[in-house]
Design a protein around this motif. Sequence first.
Motif, PDB file in Angstrom:
ATOM      1  N   GLY A 124       0.806  -1.209   0.081  1.00 13.63           N
ATOM      2  CA  GLY A 124      -0.149  -0.015   0.159  1.00 13.63           C
ATOM      3  C   GLY A 124       0.867   1.176   0.017  1.00 13.63           C
ATOM      4  N   LEU A 125       2.083   1.338  -0.311  1.00 17.32           N
ATOM      5  CA  LEU A 125       2.795   2.473  -0.137  1.00 17.32           C
ATOM      6  C   LEU A 125       2.725   3.054  -1.334  1.00 17.32           C
ATOM      7  CD1 LEU A 125       6.607   1.257   1.164  1.00 17.32           C
ATOM      8  CD2 LEU A 125       4.666   2.476   2.428  1.00 17.32           C
ATOM      9  N   PRO A 126       2.670   4.640  -1.402  1.00 20.92           N
ATOM     10  CA  PRO A 126       2.536   5.376  -2.420  1.00 20.92           C
ATOM     11  C   PRO A 126       3.658   4.988  -3.309  1.00 20.92           C
ATOM     12  CG  PRO A 126       2.123   6.672  -0.486  1.00 20.92           C
ATOM     13  CD  PRO A 126       2.694   5.401   0.033  1.00 20.92           C
ATOM     14  N   ALA A 127       3.434   5.381  -4.585  1.00 22.25           N
ATOM     15  CA  ALA A 127       4.753   5.415  -5.708  1.00 22.25           C
ATOM     16  C   ALA A 127       4.789   6.705  -6.208  1.00 22.25           C
ATOM     17  CB  ALA A 127       4.486   4.127  -6.710  1.00 22.25           C
ATOM     18  N   VAL A 128       5.948   6.960  -6.537  1.00 21.69           N
ATOM     19  CA  VAL A 128       6.287   8.264  -7.407  1.00 21.69           C
ATOM     20  C   VAL A 128       7.066   7.485  -8.296  1.00 21.69           C
ATOM     21  CG1 VAL A 128       7.574  10.410  -7.485  1.00 21.69           C
ATOM     22  CG2 VAL A 128       6.264   9.835  -5.311  1.00 21.69           C
ATOM     23  N   VAL A 129       6.778   8.327  -9.460  1.00 23.28           N
ATOM     24  CA  VAL A 129       7.554   7.563 -10.671  1.00 23.28           C
ATOM     25  C   VAL A 129       8.032   8.490 -11.688  1.00 23.28           C
ATOM     26  CG1 VAL A 129       7.446   6.143 -12.754  1.00 23.28           C
ATOM     27  CG2 VAL A 129       5.693   5.570 -10.891  1.00 23.28           C
ATOM     28  N   GLY A 130       9.569   8.379 -11.921  1.00 25.48           N
ATOM     29  CA  GLY A 130       9.873   9.497 -12.789  1.00 25.48           C
ATOM     30  C   GLY A 130      10.752   8.697 -13.990  1.00 25.48           C
ATOM     31  N   ALA A 156      -0.118   5.774  -9.758  1.00 25.45           N
ATOM     32  CA  ALA A 156       1.080   6.282  -9.227  1.00 25.45           C
ATOM     33  C   ALA A 156       0.738   7.680  -8.691  1.00 25.45           C
ATOM     34  CB  ALA A 156       1.967   6.860 -10.251  1.00 25.45           C
ATOM     35  N   ALA A 157       1.170   7.867  -7.423  1.00 23.43           N
ATOM     36  CA  ALA A 157       1.192   9.218  -6.637  1.00 23.43           C
ATOM     37  C   ALA A 157       1.506  10.427  -7.281  1.00 23.43           C
ATOM     38  CB  ALA A 157       1.197   9.139  -5.277  1.00 23.43           C
ATOM     39  N   ALA A 158       2.448  10.303  -8.065  1.00 21.63           N
ATOM     40  CA  ALA A 158       3.063  11.453  -8.877  1.00 21.63           C
ATOM     41  C   ALA A 158       3.960  11.024  -9.876  1.00 21.63           C
ATOM     42  CB  ALA A 158       3.749  12.287  -7.754  1.00 21.63           C
ATOM     43  N   VAL A 159       3.957  11.654 -10.945  1.00 18.69           N
ATOM     44  CA  VAL A 159       4.869  11.263 -12.198  1.00 18.69           C
ATOM     45  C   VAL A 159       5.547  12.104 -13.003  1.00 18.69           C
ATOM     46  CG1 VAL A 159       3.222   9.281 -12.563  1.00 18.69           C
ATOM     47  CG2 VAL A 159       2.809  11.227 -13.711  1.00 18.69           C
ATOM     48  N   GLY A 160       6.431  12.057 -13.480  1.00 20.32           N
ATOM     49  CA  GLY A 160       7.048  13.095 -14.148  1.00 20.32           C
ATOM     50  C   GLY A 160       8.396  12.800 -14.755  1.00 20.32           C
ATOM     51  N   LEU A 161       9.465  13.692 -14.672  1.00 20.13           N
ATOM     52  CA  LEU A 161      10.687  13.418 -15.240  1.00 20.13           C
ATOM     53  C   LEU A 161      11.899  13.620 -13.964  1.00 20.13           C
ATOM     54  CD1 LEU A 161      10.032  16.061 -18.195  1.00 20.13           C
ATOM     55  CD2 LEU A 161      10.446  13.529 -18.461  1.00 20.13           C
ATOM     56  N   ASN A 162      12.847  12.910 -14.434  1.00 19.90           N
ATOM     57  CA  ASN A 162      14.037  12.978 -13.357  1.00 19.90           C
ATOM     58  C   ASN A 162      15.216  12.688 -14.222  1.00 19.90           C
ATOM     59  OD1 ASN A 162      13.726   9.906 -13.204  1.00 19.90           O
ATOM     60  ND2 ASN A 162      15.378  10.194 -12.082  1.00 19.90           N
ATOM     61  N   CYS A 163      16.343  13.066 -13.859  1.00 19.44           N
ATOM     62  CA  CYS A 163      17.726  12.939 -14.297  1.00 19.44           C
ATOM     63  C   CYS A 163      17.848  13.227 -15.716  1.00 19.44           C
ATOM     64  CB  CYS A 163      18.014  11.241 -13.999  1.00 19.44           C
ATOM     65  SG  CYS A 163      19.870  11.038 -14.043  1.00 19.44           S
ATOM     66  N   GLY A 164      18.950  13.064 -16.290  1.00 16.90           N
ATOM     67  CA  GLY A 164      19.472  13.074 -17.889  1.00 16.90           C
ATOM     68  C   GLY A 164      19.117  14.652 -18.085  1.00 16.90           C
ATOM     69  N   LYS A 202      -1.628  18.106 -19.041  1.00 19.28           N
ATOM     70  CA  LYS A 202      -2.033  16.771 -19.207  1.00 19.28           C
ATOM     71  C   LYS A 202      -2.102  15.554 -18.003  1.00 19.28           C
ATOM     72  CE  LYS A 202       0.222  16.866 -23.834  1.00 19.28           C
ATOM     73  NZ  LYS A 202       1.377  16.310 -24.854  1.00 19.28           N
ATOM     74  N   ILE A 203      -1.167  16.184 -17.230  1.00 21.47           N
ATOM     75  CA  ILE A 203      -1.200  15.081 -15.842  1.00 21.47           C
ATOM     76  C   ILE A 203      -2.159  15.371 -14.749  1.00 21.47           C
ATOM     77  CG2 ILE A 203       0.413  14.076 -14.433  1.00 21.47           C
ATOM     78  CD1 ILE A 203       1.121  13.540 -17.303  1.00 21.47           C
ATOM     79  N   LYS A 204      -2.855  14.526 -14.311  1.00 16.89           N
ATOM     80  CA  LYS A 204      -3.745  14.928 -13.455  1.00 16.89           C
ATOM     81  C   LYS A 204      -3.408  14.539 -11.892  1.00 16.89           C
ATOM     82  CE  LYS A 204      -6.319  16.193 -16.945  1.00 16.89           C
ATOM     83  NZ  LYS A 204      -6.355  17.574 -17.069  1.00 16.89           N
ATOM     84  N   VAL A 205      -2.281  14.103 -11.622  1.00 20.79           N
ATOM     85  CA  VAL A 205      -1.508  13.818 -10.549  1.00 20.79           C
ATOM     86  C   VAL A 205      -0.506  14.910 -10.217  1.00 20.79           C
ATOM     87  CG1 VAL A 205      -2.384  11.435 -10.386  1.00 20.79           C
ATOM     88  CG2 VAL A 205       0.151  11.962 -11.109  1.00 20.79           C
ATOM     89  N   PRO A 206      -0.006  14.876  -9.152  1.00 26.08           N
ATOM     90  CA  PRO A 206       1.307  15.843  -9.058  1.00 26.08           C
ATOM     91  C   PRO A 206       2.406  15.417  -9.792  1.00 26.08           C
ATOM     92  CG  PRO A 206       0.409  15.264  -6.632  1.00 26.08           C
ATOM     93  CD  PRO A 206      -0.457  14.329  -7.799  1.00 26.08           C
ATOM     94  N   LEU A 207       3.077  16.243 -10.622  1.00 21.94           N
ATOM     95  CA  LEU A 207       3.849  16.235 -11.449  1.00 21.94           C
ATOM     96  C   LEU A 207       5.452  16.467 -10.709  1.00 21.94           C
ATOM     97  CD1 LEU A 207       4.272  16.408 -14.560  1.00 21.94           C
ATOM     98  CD2 LEU A 207       4.355  18.913 -14.408  1.00 21.94           C
ATOM     99  N   VAL A 208       6.289  15.641 -11.245  1.00 19.30           N
ATOM    100  CA  VAL A 208       7.528  15.317 -10.768  1.00 19.30           C
ATOM    101  C   VAL A 208       8.658  16.129 -11.511  1.00 19.30           C
ATOM    102  CG1 VAL A 208       9.320  13.506 -10.233  1.00 19.30           C
ATOM    103  CG2 VAL A 208       7.135  12.866  -9.638  1.00 19.30           C
ATOM    104  N   ALA A 209       9.530  16.775 -11.390  1.00 18.41           N
ATOM    105  CA  ALA A 209      10.582  17.193 -11.696  1.00 18.41           C
ATOM    106  C   ALA A 209      11.918  17.162 -10.927  1.00 18.41           C
ATOM    107  CB  ALA A 209      10.301  18.645 -12.153  1.00 18.41           C
ATOM    108  N   ALA A 210      12.933  16.408 -11.544  1.00 16.38           N
ATOM    109  CA  ALA A 210      14.333  16.154 -10.822  1.00 16.38           C
ATOM    110  C   ALA A 210      15.314  16.251 -11.865  1.00 16.38           C
ATOM    111  CB  ALA A 210      14.154  14.961  -9.807  1.00 16.38           C
ATOM    112  N   PRO A 211      15.627  17.205 -12.334  1.00 19.70           N
ATOM    113  CA  PRO A 211      16.612  17.598 -13.219  1.00 19.70           C
ATOM    114  C   PRO A 211      18.075  17.196 -12.843  1.00 19.70           C
ATOM    115  CG  PRO A 211      16.030  19.787 -12.892  1.00 19.70           C
ATOM    116  CD  PRO A 211      15.008  18.854 -12.021  1.00 19.70           C
ATOM    117  N   VAL A 212      18.932  17.115 -13.884  1.00 19.31           N
ATOM    118  CA  VAL A 212      20.368  17.333 -13.421  1.00 19.31           C
ATOM    119  C   VAL A 212      20.762  18.594 -13.165  1.00 19.31           C
ATOM    120  CG1 VAL A 212      21.244  15.030 -13.933  1.00 19.31           C
ATOM    121  CG2 VAL A 212      21.182  16.736 -15.652  1.00 19.31           C
ATOM    122  N   PRO A 213      21.824  19.154 -12.292  1.00 22.75           N
ATOM    123  CA  PRO A 213      21.953  20.545 -12.451  1.00 22.75           C
ATOM    124  C   PRO A 213      23.080  20.964 -13.467  1.00 22.75           C
ATOM    125  CG  PRO A 213      23.296  19.358 -10.599  1.00 22.75           C
ATOM    126  CD  PRO A 213      22.296  18.377 -11.294  1.00 22.75           C
TER     127      PRO A 213
END
Length: 348
Positions: free
Chosen positions: A173-179, A206-214, A230-241
Motif C-alpha cells: 500500500g505504499l505510494p509510488a512516485v515514478v520518474g 502512481a501518486a506522482a509522475v514526471g521527469l528525473n535525471c538526464g 495533461k497530468i492529473k496527479v502531482p507532477l515530478v521534476a528532478a533534473p540534473v543541475p
Amino acid sequence: MAGKAKGLLERFRDGETVICAEGYLFEFERRGYLQAGGFVPEVVIEQPELVEGLHREFVHAGSDVVLAFTFYAHREKLRLVGREADLERMNRTALRLARKVADDTGTLMAGNICGTNIYDATDPAWEPKARAMFKEQIEWAVEGGADFIYAETFFAYAEASLALECVKQYGKGLPAVVGISKHRGDLLFDGVPLGDALVRLAEAGAAAVGLNCGRGPPTMLPLLEDLKDKIKVPLVAAPVPYRTHPDSPHFMTLKDPDGKVAFPLDLDPWLCSRSQIAAFSRRARALGVRYLGLCCGNASHFTRAMAEALGRQPPASRYTADMTKHAYYGTDPTLIDFNTQEVCKNKF
C-alpha cells in the motif's frame, strides 16, 4: 527524535511542494568513495557514517525526504562488480540509515528502485528478471519502514510500468512516485510518447509522475510546459543541475570544445549556478510541479537554493550569503570606508 512526519499524500492533498534531494552517486564519486562507470553504492556498507552524514546534510539544506541510497543497489549492478553476495546487506543498511535520519529530523523516508539495465524490447525474458529485482528491493523497503517508494530513471514505458505494478503488488500500500528520464526525440525507448506514458502511469495508480535525471533545467522545462495540463496527479521534476541545451538535451551527450563527451568526469563546466537552480525551482512550482528535486550532480548548496526559492528557510539558511558585510562589495555602515567600489573597479 522529531515528531512523526506528515505523509506524502497528505502533503499533496494540501497543495504542498515536496523537495527530495538526490544525487548520491555523483556526490560520493566526487568525494572519492564510489567508482564512476559501475556506479554501485558500495559506500553504503564500506563507509555508512558518510551516507548518514550526507542524508543529514541534505535535510539541513531543505530536503523534505531522506532517500535511501539504494539506487543501482540491484542484482544486475552488483553482478558487474562481483558483489552480488552483498545485495541484501547493502539495501537493508541503506534503508536503516535513511530511516534513522528521517526519524531524527521529522522528514519522510523513501525507498528507491530504478532502471534495471536489462530492459530489452526484443527479448521478453527481461521482464521476469526485472520483476524479481524490483520485488526484493521493494519488500526490503517495506520492512525497512519506507513511507513511499520512488521509482526512477526509466527510459522505457514498459519498465516504468512494471516498476509501478511491482510497487502496487509488493509495496503493502505504499505510494509510488515514478520518474522517467527522457533522451532525444518524442518517444521513449519502446516507442511510447512521453505524455502518453505518464498519463498511463498516473491512471495506473502512481501518486506522482514526471521527469528525473538526464535533462538539465533548460531542456526539462519545455517538457514540463507541455505536460502540465495533461497530468492529473502531482507532477515530478528532478533534473540534473547541468546546462543542457537543444543540441545536447541530455547530460550524457554534452561535449567539450574538442568534441569529447564530458560525461561523467568532465561535466563541471556545465554546472548550473545557484541562481539558475532557484529560477528553475520557481518556474517548476508555477507549472504545478509538486515533487521537486535535483538528480546527478546535486549538492547541498543547490538543494538550499531550491528550498529558498520556494520561500523556505531551512537550517542551512543561517549561512546564506550576506554580501552587505563583504570587505569590498559590502554596504554595512560599520565597514571601513575606503572608496570600496572604486577599489573593486580599479583592482579587480
